[in-house]
Design a protein around this motif. Sequence first.
Motif, PDB file in Angstrom:
ATOM      1  N   GLU A 189     -26.456 -50.276-138.420  1.00 32.84           N
ATOM      2  CA  GLU A 189     -25.917 -48.918-138.384  1.00 32.84           C
ATOM      3  C   GLU A 189     -26.320 -48.293-137.048  1.00 32.84           C
ATOM      4  O   GLU A 189     -27.169 -48.382-136.436  1.00 32.84           O
ATOM      5  CB  GLU A 189     -26.164 -47.964-139.472  1.00 32.84           C
ATOM      6  N   ASN A 217     -33.276 -36.616-138.311  1.00 31.75           N
ATOM      7  CA  ASN A 217     -33.065 -37.003-139.642  1.00 31.75           C
ATOM      8  C   ASN A 217     -31.983 -38.018-139.647  1.00 31.75           C
ATOM      9  O   ASN A 217     -30.900 -37.907-139.292  1.00 31.75           O
ATOM     10  CB  ASN A 217     -32.754 -35.992-140.480  1.00 31.75           C
ATOM     11  N   PHE A 218     -32.337 -39.219-140.515  1.00 28.54           N
ATOM     12  CA  PHE A 218     -31.312 -40.375-140.646  1.00 28.54           C
ATOM     13  C   PHE A 218     -30.720 -39.948-141.965  1.00 28.54           C
ATOM     14  O   PHE A 218     -31.356 -39.638-142.760  1.00 28.54           O
ATOM     15  CB  PHE A 218     -32.023 -41.587-140.535  1.00 28.54           C
ATOM     16  N   PRO A 219     -29.427 -40.284-142.128  1.00 23.25           N
ATOM     17  CA  PRO A 219     -28.486 -40.004-143.074  1.00 23.25           C
ATOM     18  C   PRO A 219     -28.852 -41.082-144.388  1.00 23.25           C
ATOM     19  O   PRO A 219     -28.677 -40.842-145.646  1.00 23.25           O
ATOM     20  CB  PRO A 219     -27.241 -40.030-143.168  1.00 23.25           C
ATOM     21  N   HIS A 220     -29.864 -42.158-144.104  1.00 24.93           N
ATOM     22  CA  HIS A 220     -29.956 -43.011-145.160  1.00 24.93           C
ATOM     23  C   HIS A 220     -31.715 -43.158-145.000  1.00 24.93           C
ATOM     24  O   HIS A 220     -32.172 -43.056-143.882  1.00 24.93           O
ATOM     25  CB  HIS A 220     -29.364 -44.261-144.982  1.00 24.93           C
ATOM     26  N   PRO A 221     -32.154 -43.725-146.024  1.00 24.24           N
ATOM     27  CA  PRO A 221     -33.624 -43.864-146.057  1.00 24.24           C
ATOM     28  C   PRO A 221     -33.923 -45.177-145.219  1.00 24.24           C
ATOM     29  O   PRO A 221     -33.186 -46.059-145.073  1.00 24.24           O
ATOM     30  CB  PRO A 221     -34.076 -44.355-147.571  1.00 24.24           C
ATOM     31  N   THR A 222     -35.099 -45.113-144.672  1.00 22.48           N
ATOM     32  CA  THR A 222     -35.652 -46.448-143.626  1.00 22.48           C
ATOM     33  C   THR A 222     -36.589 -46.969-144.415  1.00 22.48           C
ATOM     34  O   THR A 222     -37.535 -46.165-145.137  1.00 22.48           O
ATOM     35  CB  THR A 222     -36.133 -45.846-142.347  1.00 22.48           C
ATOM     36  N   TYR A 223     -36.741 -48.266-144.248  1.00 21.65           N
ATOM     37  CA  TYR A 223     -38.161 -49.002-144.976  1.00 21.65           C
ATOM     38  C   TYR A 223     -38.789 -49.654-144.157  1.00 21.65           C
ATOM     39  O   TYR A 223     -38.535 -49.697-142.970  1.00 21.65           O
ATOM     40  CB  TYR A 223     -37.236 -50.101-146.007  1.00 21.65           C
ATOM     41  N   ASP A 246     -37.361 -51.944-141.530  1.00 21.08           N
ATOM     42  CA  ASP A 246     -36.239 -51.717-140.803  1.00 21.08           C
ATOM     43  C   ASP A 246     -36.891 -51.452-139.288  1.00 21.08           C
ATOM     44  O   ASP A 246     -38.150 -51.350-139.066  1.00 21.08           O
ATOM     45  CB  ASP A 246     -35.841 -50.409-141.082  1.00 21.08           C
TER      46      ASP A 246
END
Length: 92
Positions: free
Chosen positions: A35, A55-61, A64
């Motif tokens: 992305e 801030n990312f719009p999705h969580p990061t793991y 990642d």
Amino acid sequence: MKKITLLLAFIGMIILQSCTFNEVNDQNDSDTISEVFEYTNVDLTSGNGYRAILNFPHPTYTSDMVLVYRLADYGSAGDVWKLLPETYYFND
């Protein structure tokens, strides 16, 4: 004695022969999702310690990877993006 040494060398060459295996993978890599998020007007000055919290719009793991690029140049040929951190090599 020469024949035994020659025989052992010949057997060693046969046993220690390295094997190569070329795996042909015609399938697509379906577990990699990439992305791109573009942030504009990010002010990195000495006043904020050359830091920015985005801030990312999705969580990061934990698995990642986040790569940061900066817009180095732009023009009629297109944008030039450089990966951070940059490495500079000097003669000294």
